[in-house]
Every structure is written in C-alpha cells, then in structure tokens.
Design an enzyme around this catalytic site. Structure first.
Site, PDB file in Angstrom:
ATOM      1  CG  ASP A  94      -2.157   0.791   1.121  1.00 38.18           C
ATOM      2  OD1 ASP A  94      -2.296   1.536   0.137  1.00 38.18           O
ATOM      3  OD2 ASP A  94      -3.016   0.683   2.024  1.00 38.18           O
ATOM      4  CG  ASP A 116      -9.329   2.580  -0.322  1.00 39.78           C
ATOM      5  OD1 ASP A 116      -8.986   1.398  -0.458  1.00 39.78           O
ATOM      6  OD2 ASP A 116      -8.625   3.430   0.258  1.00 39.78           O
TER       7      ASP A 116
HETATM    8  C1  DGJ Z   1      -5.818   1.872   1.931  1.00 39.15           C
HETATM    9  C2  DGJ Z   1      -6.188   0.633   1.175  1.00 39.15           C
HETATM   10  O1  DGJ Z   1      -6.647   0.956  -0.103  1.00 39.15           O
HETATM   11  C3  DGJ Z   1      -7.226  -0.135   1.978  1.00 39.15           C
HETATM   12  O2  DGJ Z   1      -7.692  -1.237   1.245  1.00 39.15           O
HETATM   13  C4  DGJ Z   1      -6.604  -0.539   3.272  1.00 39.15           C
HETATM   14  O3  DGJ Z   1      -5.551  -1.435   3.039  1.00 39.15           O
HETATM   15  C5  DGJ Z   1      -6.111   0.667   4.032  1.00 39.15           C
HETATM   16  N1  DGJ Z   1      -5.274   1.507   3.219  1.00 39.15           N
HETATM   17  C6  DGJ Z   1      -5.367   0.268   5.282  1.00 39.15           C
HETATM   18  O4  DGJ Z   1      -4.818   1.334   5.944  1.00 39.15           O
END
Ligand code: DGJ
Length: 644
Positions: A395, A465
């Site tokens: 991430d 997200d």
């Molecule tokens: C952003 C990601 O896109 C989410 O799926 C998740 O992993 C969060 N960060 C966790 O902090």
C-alpha cells in the site's frame, strides 16, 4: 518473441549519445519505445526535459481524446474532449502515478470511433513516479502525443560517463474501436507485462529507467537485436500463454479495520474458507502500536498483544483451512509516532527549514536514499523469510509533498523524483527474485498506483477503496479501457456499504465483482447463514467462469454512461465459453431494453445456456440478443453459455 530495434545517435555539438529503442512483439499489437541518453564527455550535462516517445497522428480536421481521471474513491472515470489548438497535459506531479489521472490516453479521428468500430491510437506509460503526457495541436493543425518523465522540478544531472534510461511508452493502434483497443492492451499485458508473464521468462519487466534491457552498445547505424525471449522460439510461433488464474481472496480491512487480533481473524478465516476462499489476507493493524492511523508505520513487528504467539498460529490455521496467507504492508511510509522515525528523523522527505506536512498522520520515507531502500528491502525480506506468506498487499496512502533531501543540497537533490521510483522498482525486483512464489498486489489508497511499471512487478492491483458495487461499475469500465480483468481486484463488501451507505443485493455485489478478480471484504461474522450460503454458491460459480473472465476477451456490450444498462461479455480462449454479466442501477423510468446483443460469437454455431440448457444460435445471439430480466432497482444477471 519480440524484436528490439536500436537507433544510435550522436549530438553534433555536444558529447551526448542517444539510443532510441523500439520493441515489437510477434503476438501483440503493442509497439514500445524508450531511450537511453549518455554523457560521453567530461563535464556534467543537465537534462531539463526528456520524454520517451512522440507520436504524430495522421492529418485530420480534429481528434478526440479519451482519458481516465478521478480521485480517491472515484478512480478511472472515462472523460473525453476534442483537442483544440494548444497543449492539453495529462500528468502527475505527486511522485507517484496518482488517483487523479492515469498515464494512458486514446485518440480517435474526428470523434468517430465507437465501442467496436473505428481507428483508435492509444498510449500508456510504464512509470510509477511523476509522469506527463502532452497532447499538442500545432498552429498548423497537426496533433502529436508525447509522454515520459515529468520534468517539473526534476533536472537530471548526467555526470561524465553516466546515462539514464527513460521509461517505456507503449503505443497501440486498433481499427476495432475502443473495445478492440482495450482487448489488445489486455492481451499484451497478459502475455508480456503482468509479473508472472515476465517471470516465466517470456518477457523482462520494464526497465526501472536504468534497467536490465539496456542494449549493450550504441552504434550510429540501426541494428535489430533479438531479445532473449525469442531464443527458444526463433520463428516466434509460440501461442501466448497467460499468467495463472488469480485465487479468490478474503481481505479483513472493511470487517475489522485496525482491530485485528488472532481470535477475530481466525473466525473470519473459518467463515471465508467455508465459502471457498483460497487466499486469506490480514490488512492494516497487525504490527506493534497500530491501533489506528496515528502511529507505528515503519515498526514492522507483529503486535504480541493482538497475536500473543506471533503470526504463526494464525498462518497455521489459515493453511489448515486450505488457504494461502497474505499480509498488508505500507513500506514507503512512517508516522512521527514510531520507533523508526524516532531513530531516523532524517529518513523522511523534508526540507530543513519547512514543516513536514503529514497526510493521514504519515510522512514519506526518502526511498531515493540507498540506505532507506536497503532497509525497506531487508525488512520485507525478513518478514517474508520468517513467515509463510504467499501474498503481499503493498500500500501507499499519500503522495509526496515536500520532496526535500537536505543531505544532497548542491548535488542535484531533485533527482529524488527519479531515484524514488527507481529504488521502488529495485526493492520490488529484489523481493521478486528472493521470494519468487510470493504474489504482490499494488495498492495506493485504492487505485493510486496503476501503470505498466507496477503491473510488470505485481500480479494484481487494488482498484479502488470505493467498494460500492454501483460506483464500481463506472470505475471498472474506466479501468477496463487500459488494464485487464485478471489484474482488477474487486471485493464484495457489506450492505449498507461503509463508504456510501448504499444497500445492494448480495448477488448484485457479487456479479459486479465477478467481472474482475474476485475478492470478499465484508464482515462475514455479521452475514446471515443464508447470505453465507448464497455467497458460497456464487464463489463456486466464479470459479467456473474464472478462466473465461481472467483469460478471455472483453466486449463491453452496454455502458451505464449511455443508458441504464451496463453489460460486459467475456469470450474464453478458443471462443467456447461465454460469460455475460449485466447490471442496472436504480429502476429506470426510460424504456429498458429487453435483450442485449452479444459480440464475437460464431454465427453458425449453437450456444447452450449452462444453467437452463436452452440452445440458441450464434446468429440469434448476435443480431437479436440475449433476453434480459425486467429491471427493478439494482438488477443484475450472469449468464454462462458454451458453444456446442
Ligand atoms: C488503503 C487501502 O486501499 C485499503 O484497502 C486498506 O488497506 C487501508 N489503506 C489500510 O490502511
């Protein structure tokens, strides 16, 4: 196989040598172009701008540009504009690919191309740092498109005897409209880009600027260089073989947020396994001090309050349930409240005399520093060595703001823009070499880092997200312009959706996610027995259609940009298996089509519905169409056909 043409050029006035490199493939319509620029003199040369490729379009009265823009939670929205005299710039100056614009474009003559007809000229950059694509209409009315590294604040100093390899710009022409263009992009990425294709030896990953594909010598003549990938197949007759199918995964994020612990994850793993999930991924929150997003990034040690005996018992449980184990990391970041930052406050990007702007309470590690990149590699290498981890979700939750590197003052600190991404690639490439069986997902607060450079080093990407299935229809349609379904991770999450509060039927949520690489991301402990049973059946159905979706050819039959109905068709390898997924949002007031016409079928053949057994001719399905259900709110349908 592929062939690379290298043109060696020398500047007449300055000691500067340039290699222009072009690569073509026997089995893909993509032409790649990149360049190497070398300082052959004895004084430094400053490169102020050096793009990778420039495409002149045929002379036409007008050109329409299609591009993908959006933001966090709304990535890849298809946007179109007619080019006018002047320059239209798509770019990221954020140090990474960005949610806001994708490094991809498509041009069509006079705006005439449709989904399945017309000329489309498209380009895509293999670069995950700041990038730029310039669409210019000259005063004389000619249109050209050039792209590469963003030059904003980024001079590259070439010391004597050094060089820089610019990122690949991949280009593609299709006369099959936007659909034909997308299918050609998908096929080339499945054959030559996605990490497993590269690792199977068919194709090297894109150079991380100074990467391995650099030709050995430059001469002032043109020469054709056969890549190693043609070695076993001189005639280039091998059929493309695609990366293995992606497993159905479960991810804990929307179920537990930061509150992960061994009992909770064990319960989720048991429920996921009952549904047929194949890979269980623990998201953010598993490491020491990570109770929310205020602390602990950089302290990649298992939290023994949450996991008293470390991760091993959970990993054993997950494996005992027949699933692989995956974990979330955000290696490029730290929080001021972390042991890492307390020990190395100089490791973050910053200017000596400015505040260090936080975003989501975090700061960006200066990955351009070799010691920082070395630490990131060593930390992840240890994590993967000490635990039986099969999958990493990588991430990156903020962009670069103050790109300062005080220790390099006077020594071209602006090279941070280039070297950050170079070192990111070096760490990823090193991990892939050291742990070849570990799969990686590129995530950046959703779809903030999706580009050919990342796709060549990963197996899949986190699309957004925003997991609301209705919003996902538009996000996925945009995604599918440039990237294949196999790489598009799509979760089924809870209803109401945590982000939008929208309620949608479970089957609708599944059908939308089944158009990509299926995952489940809901709080399964809150799902009823009936929901879990329905989910189990839908996962089983997905496994049946998975080869068709992930390796097949995509036809976008109808778009919700144009009407209430959205529909996609996947035609499996050889044309035997057909999957149609159709959906609509709120019940339409306008008349609803009663049928949807299919594409790419053999009109002389007969197709059987795998569920009802009904047989229909290819001609009827092509010209009259497949019957649709009556549209209520959030109607969806999934039909499987097989050619007899
Ligand atoms: C952003 C990601 O896109 C989410 O799926 C998740 O992993 C969060 N960060 C966790 O902090």
């Amino acid at each position: 196989g592929s062939t690379t043409l290298v043109l060696g050029l020398e500047d007449l006035a300055y000691p500067l040598a340039v290699e222009l490199c072009y690569r073509v493939f026997d089995d893909a319509d993509v032409l790649e172009r990149w360049a190497r620029i070398a300082n052959t003199g004895d004084t430094p040369v400053v490169l102020r701008q050096a793009l990778s490729a420039n495409l002149w379009m045929p002379r036409e009265p007008s050109w329409r540009l299609r591009y993908l823009q959006g933001g966090w939670g709304s990535e890849n929205q298809i946007t179109e504009t007619v080019l006018r005299p002047g320059r239209f710039i798509l770019e990221s100056r954020r140090g990474t690919t960005s949610h806001q614009t994708s490094p991809w474009f498509a041009l069509d003559r006079r705006g005439e191309a449709t989904e399945e007809h017309g000329d489309v000229f498209s380009g895509s950059l293999a670069w995950s740092g700041s990038w730029k694509i310039v669409l210019e209409t000259t005063p004389g009315g000619r249109v050209h498109a050039s792209g590469g590294l963003n030059d904003f604040d980024a001079p590259i100093v070439l010391r004597p005897g050094t060089d820089v390899v610019l990122p690949v710009m991949a280009c593609l022409y299709s006369n099959g409209g936007h659909g034909g263009s997308s299918r050609a992009w998908h096929a080339s990425q499945l054959s030559h880009v996605l990490s497993r294709s590269a690792r199977d030896g068919r194709s090297p990953s894109f150079p991380g600027t100074n990467g391995p594909r650099r030709p050995e010598s430059a001469r002032a003549v043109s020469l054709a260089v056969a890549d190693a990938s043609t070695a076993g197949d001189p005639a280039g007759t091998a059929q493309p073989s695609y990366p293995p199918l992606r497993p159905v995964l479960y991810n804990s994020w929307e179920a537990t947020w930061f509150s992960v612990d061994e009992p909770g994850q064990t319960r989720l793993a048991e429920l996921a396994a009952e549904m047929g999930v194949e890979l269980f991924v623990v998201d953010d929150g598993w490491f020491t001090g990570r109770r929310d997003d205020h602390a602990a990034l950089g302290d990649w040690v298992v939290d023994t309050e949450k996991f008293p005996d470390g991760l091993a018992p959970l990993v054993a449980t997950v494996k005992g349930l027949g699933m692989g184990f995956g974990i979330w990391v955000e290696p490029e970041m730290t929080t001021p409240d972390s042991d890492l930052y307390r020990a190395h406050p100089d490791w973050v990007l910053h200017f000596a005399n400015r505040n260090r702007t936080e975003r989501r309470n975090q700061l960006v590690l200066n990955l351009a520093r070799d010691d920082v990149a070395g630490w990131v590699f060593a930390t992840l290498d240890r994590l993967l060595t000490e635990h039986e981890i099969e999958f990493v979700k990588w991430d990156m939750n903020r962009h670069l703001s103050e790109p300062g590197w005080p220790a390099e003052t006077g020594h071209n600190p602006e090279r941070v823009w280039l070297d950050y991404t170079r070192n990111l690639y070096a760490v990823l490439d090193g991990l892939r070499a050291a742990h070849p069986d570990v799969d990686i997902e590129s995530c950046s607060g959703g779809g903030g880092r999706i580009d050919l450079g990342m796709l060549s080093r990963t197996e899949q990407v986190w699309t957004s997200d925003n997991t609301d299935a209705l919003d996902r229809i538009a996000i996925q349609e945009g995604f599918s312009q440039a990237w294949p379904a196999q790489a598009m991770m799509a979760w089924v999450t809870d209803s109401p959706n945590p982000l939008t509060r929208r309620r949608l039927p479970l089957s609708f949520r599944f059908h939308v996610a089944m158009a990509g690489s299926l995952g489940i991301g809901g709080d399964l402990a809150e799902w009823s027995h009936e929901e879990r049973t329905e989910a189990r059946d839908l996962v089983a159905l997905y496994k049946k259609i998975r080869p068709t979706v992930q390796h097949g050819r995509l036809y976008r039959l109808a778009s919700t940009r144009q009407g209430p109905l959205g529909a996609v068709e996947y035609l499996g390898p050889g044309g035997y298996d057909v999957v149609v997924i159709a959906f609509s949002g709120p019940r339409p007031l306008r008349p609803w089509p009663s049928r949807i016409r299919l594409a790419g079928l053999d009109e002389a053949a007969t197709y059987r519905d795998c569920d009802s057994g009904a047989e229909t001719s290819g001609a009827v399905l092509t010209h009259l169409g497949l019957e649709l259900p009556t549209a209520l709110d959030a109607t969806s349908m999934l039909v499987r056909l097989e050619r007899l």
